[in-house]
Design an enzyme around this catalytic site. Sequence first.
Site, PDB file in Angstrom:
ATOM      1  N   GLU A 224       0.839  -1.195   0.000  1.00 23.86           N
ATOM      2  CA  GLU A 224       0.000   0.000   0.000  1.00 23.86           C
ATOM      3  C   GLU A 224       0.879   1.251   0.000  1.00 23.86           C
ATOM      4  O   GLU A 224       1.694   1.447   0.888  1.00 23.86           O
ATOM      5  CB  GLU A 224      -0.891  -0.005   1.253  1.00 23.86           C
ATOM      6  CG  GLU A 224      -1.639   1.303   1.470  1.00 23.86           C
ATOM      7  CD  GLU A 224      -2.442   1.318   2.778  1.00 23.86           C
ATOM      8  OE1 GLU A 224      -2.470   0.279   3.474  1.00 23.86           O
ATOM      9  OE2 GLU A 224      -3.036   2.353   3.083  1.00 23.86           O
TER      10      GLU A 224
ATOM     11  N   ASP B 297      -1.375  -1.041   5.605  1.00 26.58           N
ATOM     12  CA  ASP B 297      -1.269  -0.465   6.948  1.00 26.58           C
ATOM     13  C   ASP B 297      -2.270  -1.118   7.890  1.00 26.58           C
ATOM     14  O   ASP B 297      -3.312  -1.608   7.473  1.00 26.58           O
ATOM     15  CB  ASP B 297      -1.551   1.045   6.893  1.00 26.58           C
ATOM     16  CG  ASP B 297      -0.427   1.794   6.206  1.00 26.58           C
ATOM     17  OD1 ASP B 297       0.688   1.245   6.148  1.00 26.58           O
ATOM     18  OD2 ASP B 297      -0.686   2.920   5.723  1.00 26.58           O
TER      19      ASP B 297
ATOM     20  N   ASP C 283      -4.521  -0.014   9.620  1.00 25.93           N
ATOM     21  CA  ASP C 283      -5.602   0.917   9.957  1.00 25.93           C
ATOM     22  C   ASP C 283      -6.798   0.642   9.050  1.00 25.93           C
ATOM     23  O   ASP C 283      -6.777  -0.295   8.259  1.00 25.93           O
ATOM     24  CB  ASP C 283      -5.127   2.365   9.827  1.00 25.93           C
ATOM     25  CG  ASP C 283      -4.650   2.687   8.405  1.00 25.93           C
ATOM     26  OD1 ASP C 283      -4.902   1.879   7.483  1.00 25.93           O
ATOM     27  OD2 ASP C 283      -4.030   3.737   8.210  1.00 25.93           O
TER      28      ASP C 283
ATOM     29  N   ASP D 167      -8.060   2.189   6.393  1.00 27.10           N
ATOM     30  CA  ASP D 167      -7.798   2.213   4.953  1.00 27.10           C
ATOM     31  C   ASP D 167      -7.070   0.956   4.511  1.00 27.10           C
ATOM     32  O   ASP D 167      -7.380   0.368   3.473  1.00 27.10           O
ATOM     33  CB  ASP D 167      -6.927   3.430   4.595  1.00 27.10           C
ATOM     34  CG  ASP D 167      -7.796   4.657   4.332  1.00 27.10           C
ATOM     35  OD1 ASP D 167      -9.038   4.505   4.332  1.00 27.10           O
ATOM     36  OD2 ASP D 167      -7.218   5.746   4.141  1.00 27.10           O
TER      37      ASP D 167
END
Length: 664
Positions: A439, A512, A514, A516
């Site tokens: 990413e 990541d 998180d 997203d």
Amino acid sequence: MPKSYNADQIQVLEGLEAVRMRPGMYIGTTSSQGLHHLLWEIVDNAMDEASNGYADRVTVTLHQDGSVSVLDNGRGVPVDEHPTLHISGVEVIYTRLHAGGKFNNENYAYSGGLHGVGASVVNALSKWMTVDSYVNWGHWHIRFTSETDPKTGKVNAGKPEKPLEKVGNTRKRGTLVRFLPDDTIFEDIRFNPVTIARRLHELAYLNRGVMITFVDETAKEEDKREQVFYSEGGIIDYVKYINETKTPLSDDVIYLEGKKDSTICRLALQYTTDYADSVFSYANNIPTHEGGSHEAGFKAAYTRALNDYARKTGLLKEKDANLSGDDFREGMTCVLTVWVKNPQFEGQTKGRLGNSEVRPVVEAIVAEKLADWLDNLKNAELAGQIVGKAAKAAQAREAARKARDTVRSTKALEAAPLVGKLSAARGHHPEDNELFIVEGDSAGGSAKQGRDSRFQAILPLRGKPLNVEKKQLEQVLANEEFRSLITALGTGIGESFSLDGLKYHKVIILSDADQDGAHIRAILLTFFFRYMKELITGGHVYIGMPPLYRVAKGTKVDYAYDDKELTRLTKAAGKGYTLQRYKGLGEMNPEQLWATTMDPGQRKMLQVTIEDAAEADRMVTVLMGDKVEPRRDYISRYADFNREDTFEVPEEQRKAQEALDAGK
Ligand code: 1YM
């Protein structure tokens, strides 16, 4: 009259000690999968008793002492004496490898067979096992134990503490088997309640009318509840369940059933506005993810019957080419079950039905029953819709083929701007090579510098990829991000997908930790699930696990991958450490990224598997599809991500159970 069981029909082969010495030979693996295999073995025996018409209730209980039990209300395992071995039938079944009426195939017409390594294997791999048989108004009991002496290596496998004994009288009928897996054999002896509930849920659909109850006595007080899985409609209900989150073309589920040469075939199908097809097939209750002769027979007959119908009714003109099987399956959700004698399971994951005699039988049944269905005027409207949808699919497929050819031609590869972003590996051995899909450009840059370029390739993804759920292949191929991924993998896509061309045997998603990152991961997994399912079932897809924290004290540096580990590390460090929390991959320099996430010697990765393909299909639609309601429901119900998901018991099932209990 059902044939009755005689102890002399039991065949006897080799000793149980062999099973403890080499468990892998009998159950494949001593991982969590192998552990659950033990339970399926016993559950299968109970379900066999049910599907052959002798039982209609099966209860699975996870006990607080770590053991698990399975109870059915069938005939009870036989307690009479074996004529030559002079021990009880129960003892023969649970202490002799491959013993049992099932294996000479006279008593049970249909049984799983794959998992049929035998109840004795379960006994051999358990610390203890108890069997209670309720038969002829008597309650019979026996207890077996196993151990391996760590000093002498001496093996005791599944030895009865004493012979089978009658412990009382009863009006009950049935069998209760309880066992504690041996923790010196299995890596981890904890059963997963979610895995168990899933399988029982599936079995309830495959065996209509059997009430399957799951009791988890190990659950926390607030989560404690009995789950009841029961389906009156069987695979018709199953198809509706899978399609609950999709948009069906018609409320009707097409249902066909037939029997020929002792093979029973049942088929339920419904069309949705989706583009992918979802065919779930089973043989004797065992999922056949890799298809096989039953699926081949179904597909051939289905395509032929619908083409014939389209011509007969003028929906296809003389000049038109036949529609293809893929066209007819676009948007189809189908559950196909067969019951065959002596099923042969083949393929890498034993997920393909090999019996060649099954194909013509299924073909004949589907051809005949589907022709009847199509001839019924009542069905003309739906039949017309199906052919119309297939014709549209054929047009789209033609457009996709053109797009795909562009992706495949080498010229286009060199021209495609994003392929330039792939940093290829230097080595040319696909089995050693790894592709990291990373990413973001900055993390991609770190990964590129940190990697071992001999076998690691990096493909950075900029921004969020296209959500492929509800997109036609043509649109997916128009997306540059996916084009470069498909090209990098070398497998082709959709109907032309083949693992043979795979350039990286490990495909690792690195995003990541998180929201997203989770979304990007979900989109990529959806893509693989819909268009490259074998990449997942072949075990090639992984999720990279970057650390969440860095704990440094002096020159000593440790990384924590979750909060539990962080607590452990900070406790161990005592006073005076520095703590860094990573918010994204981009915060790590190349050396750190290598050491924590990419170095095969140190990294943590999750291998992606599909435990239950139908459930996975449903969840992908819930999470990635265009219906907002089911997704919102799901998220609000399971917003606490520390809690594992479980099935809800629909009201009607509860009622059905209460009624049965009252009548008993
Ligand atoms: C909780 C698990 O094993 N039920 C069960 C097993 C058997 C019978 C009935 C049975 C079979 C027959 C005759 C027959 C048997 N299993 C085996 C073997 N529940 C559970 N219920 N009478 C009773 O086959 O004719 C042998 S008998 F070997 F497959 F395990």
